[in-house]
Design an enzyme around this catalytic site. Sequence first.
Site, PDB file in Angstrom:
ATOM      1  N   ALA A 214      13.805 -33.345 -15.077  1.00 43.47           N
ATOM      2  CA  ALA A 214      12.551 -32.425 -15.178  1.00 43.47           C
ATOM      3  C   ALA A 214      11.911 -32.515 -16.493  1.00 43.47           C
ATOM      4  CB  ALA A 214      13.334 -31.149 -15.219  1.00 43.47           C
ATOM      5  N   ASN A 215      11.283 -31.560 -17.121  1.00 42.75           N
ATOM      6  CA  ASN A 215      10.669 -31.319 -18.539  1.00 42.75           C
ATOM      7  C   ASN A 215      10.542 -29.809 -18.847  1.00 42.75           C
ATOM      8  OD1 ASN A 215       7.939 -30.058 -17.492  1.00 42.75           O
ATOM      9  ND2 ASN A 215       7.939 -32.112 -16.438  1.00 42.75           N
ATOM     10  N   ARG A 216      10.234 -29.649 -20.092  1.00 39.89           N
ATOM     11  CA  ARG A 216      10.245 -28.505 -20.786  1.00 39.89           C
ATOM     12  C   ARG A 216       9.227 -27.604 -20.311  1.00 39.89           C
ATOM     13  NH1 ARG A 216      14.355 -28.732 -24.343  1.00 39.89           N
ATOM     14  NH2 ARG A 216      14.824 -30.935 -25.209  1.00 39.89           N
TER      15      ARG A 216
END
Length: 406
Positions: A214-216
Amino acid sequence: MNPPPRTLSGKRILLIVAGGIAAYKSLDLIRRLRERGSSVRCVLTAAAKEFVTPLSVATLSRDKVYSDLFDLTAENEIGHIRLARDCDLVVVAPATADLIAKMATGLAGDLATTILLATDKPILLAPAMNHVMWAHDATRKNMATLAARKVTSIGPASGELAEGEIGAGRMSEPLDIVAAIERHFNSNAPLAGKRALVTSGPTHEPIDPVRYIANRSSGKQGHAIAAALAALGAETILVSGPTNLTAPAGVKLREIESAQQMLAACVEALPADIAVCAAAVADWRPATLGNSKLKKDGGAAPTLALTENPDILATLSKHAQRPGLVVGFAAETDDLIRHATEKRLRKGCDWIVANDVSLGTNVFGGDANTVHVIDKAGVESWERQSKEDVAHRLALRIAAYFNKAA
Ligand code: C5P
């Protein structure tokens, strides 16, 4: 949870409930309308009373419930003609095949049909019936007759029907009906009649049943854009990856996890006039998805083979049903304008909103953003402002684009 914004404050809705199984959803509709500040006066047909009780409708609407044309008390107090006129909008939910046919013919044999013939106010229908009845030539013709009389409608949706068959015939969900009502009252708004698609949040790319890449991304910017477009009157569909945010008022939320699911939901939402791709889509996903959890077996650490994800922005920009205006975002850490300008051309979108996400800017997850809007005319740099303000200004720019084109 916070109460929803009072988008229907002071509005008077006359809700006619006809006799179909979907009448149970009308109870929720009454509650949702009242929460948004509208008063709701209800009329039940005789058949509707077989599905919901006047007591529950009266309790939720906090008003008397009307159902009998020859009720002398009600006639003395208000009268069916005033009932038909003392409102801003008449909503029929569920609108059954029978009631639709009576309306198209102009029959007025009970209180509901008399009101529908006597009213001088706009009418919105939420049809609900078996899919064969909905597809029947008679119903098609009745709906066309009503549309020619400027009666508007929402739905029906497709899915499993009460009798277990599958097809188009389910009454739209109460929140979708609420959104249609909000759009009705917003019809002079700058983006009224336009359909907008917004992507937001991160994507989760599964490695195995429990792990993902995932990412932020927080989804704050994308959600704020969906809210701003809806506030200007656009019918807005928000396709979002997992976030901690709730759906903004008047926006249809489609929740997905992976990039592939996001693309499918976007294509399903076409045709649209506007697409704003603000999601931080993972560029790659694990090439093979294991059905069982990867286990430590004391041997070498596993390696992850990755494969490229579809580019949603580029796909929408080149799609046969390309939205009239496609807007992308470019999160860059160096040489912002040059990279973003190249990205606009490479992906084929109309505008790119470039933002600097290098360490220290706190754009990912933060509340403020400094952006540059790049289109074929050049670069427009906006001062640092809240993500809500960026969203509102972008929505106004989009409205101005369509007003100029008109
Ligand atoms: O190539 P890059 O990821 O920097 O492009 C950013 C823009 O492209 C954003 O608008 C993002 O939502 C969109 N995008 C997309 N699908 C991808 C990758 C990016 O829609 N697979």
